[in-house]
Design a protein around this motif. Sequence first.
Motif, PDB file in Angstrom:
ATOM      1  N   SER A  15       0.830  -1.197   0.000  1.00 33.39           N
ATOM      2  CA  SER A  15       0.000   0.000   0.000  1.00 33.39           C
ATOM      3  C   SER A  15       0.871   1.256   0.000  1.00 33.39           C
ATOM      4  O   SER A  15       0.613   2.200  -0.753  1.00 33.39           O
ATOM      5  N   TYR A  18       2.570   1.896  -3.461  1.00 33.26           N
ATOM      6  CA  TYR A  18       1.704   2.354  -4.541  1.00 33.26           C
ATOM      7  C   TYR A  18       0.838   3.550  -4.167  1.00 33.26           C
ATOM      8  O   TYR A  18       0.002   3.992  -4.945  1.00 33.26           O
ATOM      9  N   THR A  20      -1.559   3.850  -1.837  1.00 29.87           N
ATOM     10  CA  THR A  20      -2.959   3.527  -1.591  1.00 29.87           C
ATOM     11  C   THR A  20      -3.288   3.683  -0.111  1.00 29.87           C
ATOM     12  O   THR A  20      -2.416   3.956   0.711  1.00 29.87           O
ATOM     13  N   HIS A  39     -11.004   1.689   1.736  1.00 26.66           N
ATOM     14  CA  HIS A  39      -9.808   1.554   0.905  1.00 26.66           C
ATOM     15  C   HIS A  39      -9.927   2.407  -0.349  1.00 26.66           C
ATOM     16  O   HIS A  39     -11.026   2.784  -0.765  1.00 26.66           O
ATOM     17  N   SER A  40      -8.781   2.720  -0.935  1.00 26.06           N
ATOM     18  CA  SER A  40      -8.796   3.407  -2.221  1.00 26.06           C
ATOM     19  C   SER A  40      -9.257   2.400  -3.270  1.00 26.06           C
ATOM     20  O   SER A  40      -9.211   1.194  -3.053  1.00 26.06           O
ATOM     21  N   TYR A  44      -4.529  -0.949 -10.886  1.00 29.27           N
ATOM     22  CA  TYR A  44      -3.108  -0.750 -11.151  1.00 29.27           C
ATOM     23  C   TYR A  44      -2.673  -1.705 -12.248  1.00 29.27           C
ATOM     24  O   TYR A  44      -2.799  -2.921 -12.099  1.00 29.27           O
TER      25      TYR A  44
END
Length: 73
Positions: A15, A18, A20, A39-40, A44
């Motif tokens: 996370s 990246y 997130t 969560h986002s 990806y």
Amino acid sequence: MIPLSGSVEQITSVSSAYGTFFRSGREKAGEGNSYTVDHSAFVYLLDDQGRLMRVLDHDVQAEQISELLHKLL
């Protein structure tokens, strides 16, 4: 598509790499072992070496993904 799973430490590491976000929410009232996860929500696109190629919105259409993949391949 390969979903991310692993220990909390492993997921936190990926996370962070990246950019997130995730966190465990509260248990849902009256639903036993149910809980929420904030969560986002991005898609990806990675190459075969695991390098980030593109970040797509969660609502990207299949046709858009197909066009992008044809361009990248």
